[in-house]
Design a protein around this motif. Structure first.
Motif, PDB file in Angstrom:
ATOM      1  N   ARG A  25       0.844  -1.204   0.000  1.00 39.51           N
ATOM      2  CA  ARG A  25       0.000   0.000   0.000  1.00 39.51           C
ATOM      3  C   ARG A  25       0.873   1.246   0.000  1.00 39.51           C
ATOM      4  O   ARG A  25       1.915   1.286   0.641  1.00 39.51           O
ATOM      5  CB  ARG A  25      -0.871   0.003   1.251  1.00 39.51           C
ATOM      6  N   VAL A  26       0.411   2.248  -0.736  1.00 42.22           N
ATOM      7  CA  VAL A  26       1.052   3.562  -0.743  1.00 42.22           C
ATOM      8  C   VAL A  26      -0.029   4.576  -0.395  1.00 42.22           C
ATOM      9  O   VAL A  26      -1.106   4.576  -0.991  1.00 42.22           O
ATOM     10  CB  VAL A  26       1.664   3.897  -2.124  1.00 42.22           C
ATOM     11  N   CYS A  27       0.265   5.424   0.584  1.00 39.48           N
ATOM     12  CA  CYS A  27      -0.671   6.477   0.988  1.00 39.48           C
ATOM     13  C   CYS A  27      -0.081   7.820   0.555  1.00 39.48           C
ATOM     14  O   CYS A  27       1.050   8.150   0.905  1.00 39.48           O
ATOM     15  CB  CYS A  27      -0.884   6.447   2.500  1.00 39.48           C
ATOM     16  N   GLU A  29      -0.800  12.046   0.140  1.00 32.28           N
ATOM     17  CA  GLU A  29      -1.579  13.218   0.552  1.00 32.28           C
ATOM     18  C   GLU A  29      -1.677  14.161  -0.643  1.00 32.28           C
ATOM     19  O   GLU A  29      -0.657  14.532  -1.236  1.00 32.28           O
ATOM     20  CB  GLU A  29      -0.857  13.904   1.705  1.00 32.28           C
ATOM     21  N   ASP A  60      -3.872   4.668  -1.469  1.00 34.89           N
ATOM     22  CA  ASP A  60      -4.772   5.451  -0.622  1.00 34.89           C
ATOM     23  C   ASP A  60      -4.463   6.922  -0.844  1.00 34.89           C
ATOM     24  O   ASP A  60      -3.297   7.324  -0.778  1.00 34.89           O
ATOM     25  CB  ASP A  60      -4.549   5.141   0.866  1.00 34.89           C
ATOM     26  N   ARG A 104       2.840   9.875   2.151  1.00 30.71           N
ATOM     27  CA  ARG A 104       2.706   9.857   3.616  1.00 30.71           C
ATOM     28  C   ARG A 104       3.220   8.565   4.218  1.00 30.71           C
ATOM     29  O   ARG A 104       3.802   8.558   5.298  1.00 30.71           O
ATOM     30  CB  ARG A 104       1.240   9.991   4.011  1.00 30.71           C
ATOM     31  N   GLU A 105       2.957   7.471   3.515  1.00 31.58           N
ATOM     32  CA  GLU A 105       3.213   6.159   4.129  1.00 31.58           C
ATOM     33  C   GLU A 105       3.313   5.101   3.031  1.00 31.58           C
ATOM     34  O   GLU A 105       2.628   5.171   2.029  1.00 31.58           O
ATOM     35  CB  GLU A 105       2.007   5.879   5.030  1.00 31.58           C
ATOM     36  N   VAL A 106       4.186   4.124   3.277  1.00 27.01           N
ATOM     37  CA  VAL A 106       4.316   2.980   2.377  1.00 27.01           C
ATOM     38  C   VAL A 106       4.316   1.714   3.242  1.00 27.01           C
ATOM     39  O   VAL A 106       5.047   1.625   4.221  1.00 27.01           O
ATOM     40  CB  VAL A 106       5.626   3.053   1.553  1.00 27.01           C
ATOM     41  N   GLU A 107       3.485   0.780   2.876  1.00 29.68           N
ATOM     42  CA  GLU A 107       3.405  -0.489   3.595  1.00 29.68           C
ATOM     43  C   GLU A 107       3.986  -1.598   2.716  1.00 29.68           C
ATOM     44  O   GLU A 107       3.550  -1.781   1.585  1.00 29.68           O
ATOM     45  CB  GLU A 107       1.945  -0.786   3.932  1.00 29.68           C
TER      46      GLU A 107
END
Length: 109
Positions: A25-27, A29, A60, A104-107
């Protein structure tokens, strides 16, 4: 469609930091005043990640409202437009936020 170039940059940045680690997942903004269309970004993400370590990853998108301050009356308010008027009628408005475009975030798997 500049969203494809933006998406390619996002994919390249994630790959540079994580190498070949599989990404789940990549979030991202995205500000409402950034000029980026979230649906176009989603479409381009599928295209740009095909055959990479991000293939199949979820994107996301977290929207950020536009925020402005009137230089005449100091009122702060949300806006979806660069050309906006304050409720006091002034057009002397400073954009404070809403131009964001960042990962913002990488899973990883």
């Amino acid at each position: 469609m500049h969203e494809l170039a933006i998406t390619e940059s996002i994919v390249a940045a994630v790959k540079e930091k994580l190498g070949g680690a599989p990404v789940r997942r990549v979030c991202v903004e995205v500000g409402r005043l950034s000029g980026v269309v979230p649906d176009a970004l989603r479409f381009c993400f599928e295209v740009a990640t095909a055959g990479t370590s991000l293939d199949g990853a979820e994107l996301d998108i977290v929207g950020q409202p536009g925020r402005a301050r009137c230089r005449d009356c100091a009122a702060e308010f949300d806006t979806d437009n660069f050309l906006t008027l304050c409720d006091c009628g002034s057009a002397d408005v400073e954009v404070l936020g809403g131009r964001e475009l960042r990962i913002r975030e990488v899973e990883v798997v």
